[in-house]
Structures are given as structure tokens and as C-alpha cells.
Scaffold this active site. Sequence first.
Site, PDB file in Angstrom:
ATOM      1  CG  ASP A 136       0.102   7.590   9.507  1.00  0.00           C
ATOM      2  OD1 ASP A 136       1.274   7.090   9.051  1.00  0.00           O
ATOM      3  OD2 ASP A 136      -0.926   7.544   9.101  1.00  0.00           O
ATOM      4  CE1 TYR A 163      -2.175   9.934   7.391  1.00  0.00           C
ATOM      5  CE2 TYR A 163      -3.576  11.641   6.585  1.00  0.00           C
ATOM      6  CZ  TYR A 163      -3.378  10.544   6.642  1.00  0.00           C
ATOM      7  OH  TYR A 163      -3.945   9.357   5.753  1.00  0.00           O
TER       8      TYR A 163
END
Length: 262
Positions: A153, A112
Amino acid sequence: MKVATWNVNSIRSRLDHATQWLQTNPVDVLCLQETKVVNETFPTAAFSELGYIAYIHGQKSYNGVALLSRQPLDKVQYGFAPVLGEDRVGDLDDQKRVIAGLWDDIYIVNLYVPNGSSVGSEKYEYKLRWLACLKEYLAALLTEHPNLNVCGDFNIALEDKDIYNSEGKEKHIMSSPTEREALKEVMAVGLKDGFRLFNDEGGHFSWWDYRTAAFQRNMGWRIDHHYLSAGLSDRALSCTIDLEPRRWEKPSDHTPVIMEYA
DNA sequence: ATGGCCTAGGATCTAGGA
């Protein structure tokens, strides 16, 4: 063998979506970001009922990553420090953004990447520092694991065609030249964009802002990625974005991206 | 449009997201 990545924007708010999706898409490993929950409260039982083992790396309120796997993973590591050491990593492991584990001969890294807030901000500087550390981390991993699937992400759209409208992109977080260059530096350790092995078109997105009915208007960005080492890209069969969960009620603002290997 | 929405925590607002 299938690996999916999905920023769920709170696993407790999205538990029904995640379990429903896994029942119709029984991928081997699901990489989650923004779980937003401490390990003690992660809904492990709901996934074990579906046959998934949960490896979790969470914190209160923010960030948090997890690997859900249909078989036990070897060499599960949490954060950068197990590879690079605490001295190099400093404060970059304080936020829980990295978890990795080995499925057969494929080492799966779930990330992330920091959002960065706005270009030039303190958070933007943190994002760039974090990406520089990521490059060292992946370079070190590659020496031991030639088959590397780095997904998650990334909070960066690499090319203009990865944005519905790239006007003003130079000043926008997720598309500014400096962060794009930082991500290209990361890829230079020997990684390819899995989606681009199969598709050169623009207009394929993985995130749509909750505001302004962006999904209905397809005002999206492609910021969730699978990056593959050379050894693994030879085994890639497909990379698909599943738009379906983004249409469900109270969705995450991201939707799953699925990588398939021979 | 420094706008629009969503989540967690803790409280009727703030921080953070992207």
C-alpha cells in the site's frame, strides 16, 4: 509464481476474508498491510492450516505487515535498519511498515507507506522522509538482488488516471505533486509499475473510501502497487486487481493486486 | 461539507486511516 498484495485493515477483523480468498486464490506469497496486531496475537495457525508460513512484523493497534508464503523464505528482514543501519534510519523503523524475504531468486519487499494525513502536516513530512529512506533502502537491495518485487500500500496514486476524479488533486493527500515526485524518485532506482506493463487505461482502482458508498459508485484510487526491477519485469506475465473481496460483507477498504511471473 | 465509515483500545470517546 504469483505474489499478491492486500491491505486488510486488521487481520483479525479480516481473517475469514483472507483465508477464504487464499483458498480460491492460492498465490505463492501474500503480502499483508495494516495487520494491526502484535506478533504474539497474529492468527498464524489459520494460515498454517492452509499451507502458509507467516513472517510477521506487527505492533499494537496500528500499521503492521506480514508475508504469508507457501515455502520458507530466505533472508527475511524487518524494517529498513538491517540494510541501512540504525543511524541512518532513526525513528523510521518505530512504525512497523517494512518486511522483506527471498523466494528462489525473487526478493519480495512488502511496504505500508505512511498515509501522510494532509498535505503540509507533520505526518506528511514523515511520509516524505520515509520515502527518501525507502529510495536508499531499495538502491542498496538492488545491488544484491537484481530481481526485486516491491509491493504494498503506497498511499500514492501516481497519475491522474489512477483516481476516479482528479479534481483538486494538487492539495489532496495521496496525489499531491510533492509526494508523487518522491515516489518517482524511488522508482528511479530502476523500478517499473507492474500494472502498467499490461494496462494503460484509467478507471482501475484498488481502494475505495468506506464513506459515501464509494465502491458502489466506483469512486476509487489505485494506490496499491507492484514495482518491478528490470530483471523481473521481463518475467512478468500479468498484473490483476481482484475486485471480489471488496464486495463481501464487512470488507477491507482495499482489494488484492496480484502479480504473476514466469 | 473540517461532513459521510471503519478499527483498536479501552470505554460510551479518541486516534488514525485515506
